[in-house]
Design a protein around this motif. Structure first.
Motif, PDB file in Angstrom:
ATOM      1  N   LEU A 201       2.124   4.077   9.533  1.00 10.28           N
ATOM      2  CA  LEU A 201       2.483   5.217   8.375  1.00 10.28           C
ATOM      3  C   LEU A 201       1.571   4.872   7.076  1.00 10.28           C
ATOM      4  CD1 LEU A 201       5.557   6.866   9.381  1.00 10.28           C
ATOM      5  CD2 LEU A 201       3.250   7.792  10.414  1.00 10.28           C
ATOM      6  N   TYR A 202       2.568   3.512   7.065  1.00 10.29           N
ATOM      7  CA  TYR A 202       1.899   2.815   5.640  1.00 10.29           C
ATOM      8  C   TYR A 202       1.017   1.133   6.439  1.00 10.29           C
ATOM      9  CZ  TYR A 202       5.171   6.609   3.598  1.00 10.29           C
ATOM     10  OH  TYR A 202       5.470   7.399   3.621  1.00 10.29           O
ATOM     11  N   THR A 203       0.615   1.079   4.937  1.00  4.91           N
ATOM     12  CA  THR A 203       0.092  -0.626   4.854  1.00  4.91           C
ATOM     13  C   THR A 203       0.536  -1.204   3.865  1.00  4.91           C
ATOM     14  OG1 THR A 203      -1.985  -2.022   5.931  1.00  4.91           O
ATOM     15  CG2 THR A 203      -2.671   0.138   4.763  1.00  4.91           C
ATOM     16  N   PHE A 204      -0.177  -1.961   3.413  1.00  3.40           N
ATOM     17  CA  PHE A 204      -0.118  -3.339   2.255  1.00  3.40           C
ATOM     18  C   PHE A 204      -1.601  -3.047   1.849  1.00  3.40           C
ATOM     19  CE2 PHE A 204       3.544  -5.272   4.963  1.00  3.40           C
ATOM     20  CZ  PHE A 204       4.120  -5.205   4.063  1.00  3.40           C
ATOM     21  N   ASP A 205      -1.608  -2.589   0.464  1.00  4.32           N
ATOM     22  CA  ASP A 205      -2.313  -2.820  -0.169  1.00  4.32           C
ATOM     23  C   ASP A 205      -2.804  -4.972  -0.903  1.00  4.32           C
ATOM     24  OD1 ASP A 205      -0.882  -3.891  -2.524  1.00  4.32           O
ATOM     25  OD2 ASP A 205      -1.959  -1.048  -3.503  1.00  4.32           O
ATOM     26  N   LYS A 206      -3.811  -4.673  -1.666  1.00  2.00           N
ATOM     27  CA  LYS A 206      -4.530  -6.328  -1.617  1.00  2.00           C
ATOM     28  C   LYS A 206      -3.610  -6.966  -2.791  1.00  2.00           C
ATOM     29  CE  LYS A 206      -7.711  -4.781  -5.632  1.00  2.00           C
ATOM     30  NZ  LYS A 206      -8.913  -4.587  -5.740  1.00  2.00           N
ATOM     31  N   THR A 207      -2.273  -5.773  -3.224  1.00  2.00           N
ATOM     32  CA  THR A 207      -1.483  -6.761  -4.506  1.00  2.00           C
ATOM     33  C   THR A 207      -0.085  -6.698  -3.300  1.00  2.00           C
ATOM     34  OG1 THR A 207      -1.298  -5.010  -5.224  1.00  2.00           O
ATOM     35  CG2 THR A 207      -2.902  -6.967  -6.060  1.00  2.00           C
TER      36      THR A 207
ATOM     37  N   GLY B 247      -7.061  -4.255   0.257  1.00  2.72           N
ATOM     38  CA  GLY B 247      -6.327  -5.098   1.188  1.00  2.72           C
ATOM     39  C   GLY B 247      -6.222  -3.824   2.406  1.00  2.72           C
ATOM     40  N   TYR B 248      -5.349  -4.197   3.450  1.00  2.00           N
ATOM     41  CA  TYR B 248      -4.887  -3.146   4.186  1.00  2.00           C
ATOM     42  C   TYR B 248      -5.161  -1.784   4.244  1.00  2.00           C
ATOM     43  CZ  TYR B 248      -3.462  -7.479   5.903  1.00  2.00           C
ATOM     44  OH  TYR B 248      -4.031  -9.320   6.546  1.00  2.00           O
ATOM     45  N   GLY B 249      -5.042  -1.334   2.954  1.00  2.00           N
ATOM     46  CA  GLY B 249      -5.309   0.052   2.690  1.00  2.00           C
ATOM     47  C   GLY B 249      -6.310   0.722   2.113  1.00  2.00           C
ATOM     48  N   GLY B 250      -6.459   1.962   1.656  1.00  2.00           N
ATOM     49  CA  GLY B 250      -7.890   2.368   1.301  1.00  2.00           C
ATOM     50  C   GLY B 250      -8.680   2.510   2.251  1.00  2.00           C
ATOM     51  N   ALA B 251     -10.419   3.318   2.674  1.00  2.00           N
ATOM     52  CA  ALA B 251     -11.284   3.654   3.645  1.00  2.00           C
ATOM     53  C   ALA B 251     -10.933   2.205   4.665  1.00  2.00           C
ATOM     54  CB  ALA B 251     -12.482   3.641   2.434  1.00  2.00           C
ATOM     55  N   ARG B 252     -11.259   2.692   5.531  1.00  2.00           N
ATOM     56  CA  ARG B 252     -11.379   1.516   6.134  1.00  2.00           C
ATOM     57  C   ARG B 252     -12.995   2.277   7.397  1.00  2.00           C
ATOM     58  NH1 ARG B 252      -6.185   0.320  10.154  1.00  2.00           N
ATOM     59  NH2 ARG B 252      -5.347  -0.342   8.483  1.00  2.00           N
TER      60      ARG B 252
END
Length: 512
Positions: free
Chosen positions: A65-71, A216-221
């Motif tokens: 459902l969630y992940t971590f961004d680059k910070t 990071g692990y978020g955003g567009a893939r």
């Protein structure tokens, strides 16, 4: 919820991740990426294992459902947005993205998410950690899930975001235990697995990426690659030679002494995460000799951490002597409990503790693997120090998949050697859970950890984490050895890969 302020210090320790090596070459679509890993993952069920290798592979198949961004802030993935949280901190309302497809072609609904979170609560060690604090998980319409807690629980979002013992979403009808078909919503789907040869993932054409930029692990893939193959290469020297020859597009978990050799190679270049995390000795507190706290303290007292680190990493460029669970400058740094309890290296003092504990001379079984060569080197040095203190030692060297299986049985080991990145939320540290191998379950653990995870005010949580660290040193369920940097290698023809503790290959592409 995790306070945004609580993670600000983490950014300084992830600087290598903040710059993704995109270069000036336009992203190319197509091609096959071969990734050399330390071995064969014990499972493709990301809920059922805390092994990093499982998370590295399965994060391409499944999503959370969630992940971590680059910070290292929590960011939505399958959720539409961050949850709405009630004023008392006990109710989380999570809106889901609509139109998300599983690899089977089914559309994800709240029924799938509810079933997945309940399975996670039953199967995953970190899910069990949360389950004791969850009152109920229910659908509130086709595209909304509500989690009701018995009391405020600060780590909940971080647990839902973590790719290790992960709260992934699967179709409600595909949740057998053990898992049969690994069907997720990720950018790549499983095509074939040949044991000890490769795991073949291919582009999922029905994938629904988030919009915007990669973060990071978020955003567009983005799915530039047609195929990703994870190839087990257990021998570290073979991985080094493969990196030098450019045999694989990415080679994970290299011994740090290979860094100088890789710097000037034409085919590959080094990927350094600095600092990465810490090696750790996990002790079996449930049964056997190490169920005695005095024996555990004797083990810690006997060890010279600087000698272990030097044997494992060679140059001080790649390690630091540090007893705090989080290093200086980090948001969670504290020296509580460390003074006089770290890097003692005193076998005679350890002998006195052994006499007090009534140690019977039964061999201490140390479980390690040469797939992570630094684990093995530390095991060798530790064995000699422990022998000087009067311990009998049974050093058991196995492949990593066997180690992760054996550690689940408390009858089979006393110490196992592993490592961890610096995690954005201390409650993610597996050894803090009484369900994780090691099974630390004492009144002091319960009182300090429960107070820490139940407090949502960051200023108060800092002081409560210091109490947890003091308890770790007092009871010694695990032993931190020091800080270290990690090394991997990537082909100079590979773009779009960021240095990260769990490497990922959506957004990666092969240059012409």
């Amino acid at each position: 919820m995790i306070s945004r302020k609580s993670l600000l210090g983490v950014a300084a320790f992830c600087a290598a991740w903040l710059i993704s090596p995109q270069g000036v070459v336009a992203q190319q679509r197509g091609g096959v990426l071969s990734v050399a890993t330390v071995g064969e993952p014990p499972t493709l069920d990301p809920m059922a294992s805390t092994a990093d290798l499982v998370g590295i592979v399965t994060q391409h198949i499944f999503e959370t459902l969630y992940t971590f961004d680059k910070t290292w802030h929590v960011t939505p993935l399958l959720a539409e947005s961050l949850p709405e949280v009630s004023a008392d901190g006990k109710a989380y309302s999570i809106k889901l993205r609509q139109g998300v497809k599983f690899h089977s072609g089914e559309t994800m609904t709240s029924a799938d998410v509810v079933a997945s979170l309940k399975r996670w609560s039953d199967v995953a060690s970190r899910g069990k950690q949360a389950a004791a604090r969850i009152d109920k998980i229910e659908a509130a319409g086709a595209n909304t899930v509500r989690i009701s807690l018995k009391a405020p629980y600060a780590p909940l979002l971080a647990l839902l975001a973590f790719n290790n013992s992960a709260a992934v979403v699967m179709p409600a009808g595909k949740q057998a235990v053990p898992l049969g078909d690994p069907i997720g919503t990720g950018p790549y789907r499983l095509k074939e697995r040949k044991a000890d040869q490769y795991i073949q993932l291919v582009r999922f054409d029905g994938y629904q990426s988030r919009t915007g930029d990669a973060n990071g692990y978020g955003g567009a893939r983005k799915q530039y690659l047609d195929e990703i193959r994870f190839v087990p290469v257990p021998d570290p020297n073979t991985r080094i030679e493969a990196a030098v020859a450019g045999q694989h597009g990415f080679v994970d978990a290299l011994p740090v002494e290979a860094y100088d050799r890789l710097k000037n190679q034409k085919a590959s270049e080094p990927v350094l995460v600095k600092p990465f995390g810490y090696p750790v000795f996990v002790l079996n507190t449930r049964q056997g000799s190490t169920s005695s706290a005095d024996v555990r303290r004797a083990i810690r007292t006997a060890l010279n951490m600087e000698d272990l680190l030097a044997a494992a990493f060679g140059s001080k460029e790649f390690y630091a002597l540090d007893g705090a669970i989080y290093p200086k400058g980090h948001a969670w740094h504290t020296m509580a409990g460390v003074e006089g309890a770290y890097n003692i290296g005193d076998p005679e003092k350890a002998k006195a503790l052994l006499k007090k504990a009534g140690y019977d001379g039964k061999p201490i079984r140390i479980l390690t693997s040469r797939q992570y060569e630094f684990h093995y080197k530390m095991a060798q040095v530790a064995s000699e120090y422990l022998k000087l203190a009067g311990f009998a030692i049974d050093l058991q060297v196995v492949d990593w998949a066997t180690l992760t299986q054996r550690r689940s049985n408390p009858a089979l080991w006393d110490i196992y050697i592993t490592h961890s990145p610096f995690l954005p939320e201390p409650a993610l540290i597996g050894a803090l859970s009484e369900n994780a191998p090691g099974w630390w379950a004492t009144p002091a653990r319960k009182s300090t950890v429960d107070a820490f995870v139940g407090e949502i005010d960051h200023q108060k949580r800092g002081a409560l984490w210091a109490e947890v660290q003091k308890t770790i040193y007092a009871e010694t369920p695990f032993i931190k050895i020091g800080d270290f940097n990690s090394l991997a290698a990537q082909s100079r023809k590979l773009g779009g890969v960021a240095a990260a503790p769990w490497p990922y290959f959506w957004n990666a592409y092969l240059k012409n």
